[in-house]
Design an enzyme around this catalytic site. Structure first.
Site, PDB file in Angstrom:
ATOM      1  CG  HIS A  43      -0.274   0.154   2.541  1.00  0.00           C
ATOM      2  ND1 HIS A  43       0.080   1.382   3.070  1.00  0.00           N
ATOM      3  CD2 HIS A  43       0.070  -0.788   3.466  1.00  0.00           C
ATOM      4  CE1 HIS A  43       0.635   1.206   4.253  1.00  0.00           C
ATOM      5  NE2 HIS A  43       0.631  -0.106   4.526  1.00  0.00           N
ATOM      6  CB  CYS A  84       2.208  -3.128   5.247  1.00  0.00           C
ATOM      7  SG  CYS A  84       0.637  -3.765   5.865  1.00  0.00           S
TER       8      CYS A  84
END
Length: 286
Positions: A240, A256
């Site tokens: 992301h 992440c």
């Protein structure tokens, strides 16, 4: 009268003696004359094997076999063989000899192919044969990923620490170098770019995964932030756009793979559910 008879007898005896002596003597210069006292031709040859002509010292003696002297062979000097120096045979070398001090591994071509696609480690030639340039590139790769020993050999460990791209699109993440790129059909379709992964206590795990959920703008419950261009692959972790300054290395993510805006958009365009994700290495300090 008696005197005359005695004288006559003496003369006769002398005559007989002289005639008999001449018959026994053989003058080799007389051509064989002087009566039949000469030995038959070849008689001496039969006994001695030499000429049958008797010499002057054979007068009145029966023919005897003259002792033969076997000629003593002269000693021959056999040439003493000169000592020869055997030249040591050099050990056989492989026609495909590796670079000095850099052995060739069983995954040479695969590692060459990977490093050529990845770039950034130096020039390599994809031919399955070790060279000085290949060795230097592999050593640089091994140092970067903490592979020991650093000897430039394309062995199993070096082979495993790479992005094993398939025939479709693969997202590759280099946790050690903190970079990300995309490959499709053996070609790099998105060049390596900067990323930030899990910080200490939230290490992003290496491995092979698959994008199993996507959302252009995902909400994070635990951290109460929006996650633009979200592509999830494992354990609540995914790609992301970053919500903080990406180059702040002291903080990192909670697992992440953080991306700059332009990179997050590009990976969203390239990816889909089912896209292969390969993470290699390990972020230093995690």
């Amino acid at each position: 009268m008696k005197h005359v008879r005695i004288t006559s007898r003496l003369v006769a005896v002398m005559v007989v003696a002289l005639v008999g002596a001449g018959a026994c003597a053989f003058d080799p210069q007389a051509g064989g004359g002087g009566g039949g006292g000469a030995a038959p031709a070849g008689a001496a040859e039969q006994s001695t094997g030499a000429s049958g002509t008797p010499g002057p010292d054979q007068r009145g003696r029966p023919a005897t076999t003259a002792p033969t002297r076997t000629p003593t062979p002269k000693p021959t000097r056999s040439a003493t063989p000169k000592p020869t120096r055997s030249t040591p045979t050099a050990p056989a070398t492989s026609t495909t000899a590796p670079a000095a001090g850099c052995p060739q591994g069983e995954h040479q071509r695969a590692v060459e192919t990977y490093l050529a696609r990845l770039g950034g480690f130096g020039p390599v030639t994809v031919d399955g044969r070790q060279s000085a340039a290949d060795c230097a590139a592999i050593k640089k790769f091994q140092r970067r990923y903490g592979i020991r020993p650093v000897q430039g050999r394309a062995g199993p460990t070096t082979y495993d620490v790479r992005c094993k791209a398939g025939t479709g699109t693969t997202f590759c993440v280099d946790l050690t170098r903190q970079t990300v790129w995309a490959v499709r059909g053996g070609k790099v379709i998105m060049a390596p770019t900067v990323t930030r992964t899990g910080m200490s206590g939230y290490r992003t795990p290496a491995g092979t995964y698959t994008v199993n959920y996507r959302n252009r703008k995902e909400w994070s419950d635990p951290y109460e932030v929006w996650l633009p261009y979200w592509q999830h692959f494992t354990q609540g972790m995914g790609f992301h756009e970053t919500t903080t300054y990406l180059h702040e290395k002291s903080i990192g993510s909670h697992g992440c793979v953080n991306l700059l805006h332009a990179d997050a958009v590009r990976m969203w365009e390239l990816g889909k559910v089912g896209t292969r994700v390969v993470l290699i290495g390990r972020r230093p300090g995690t």
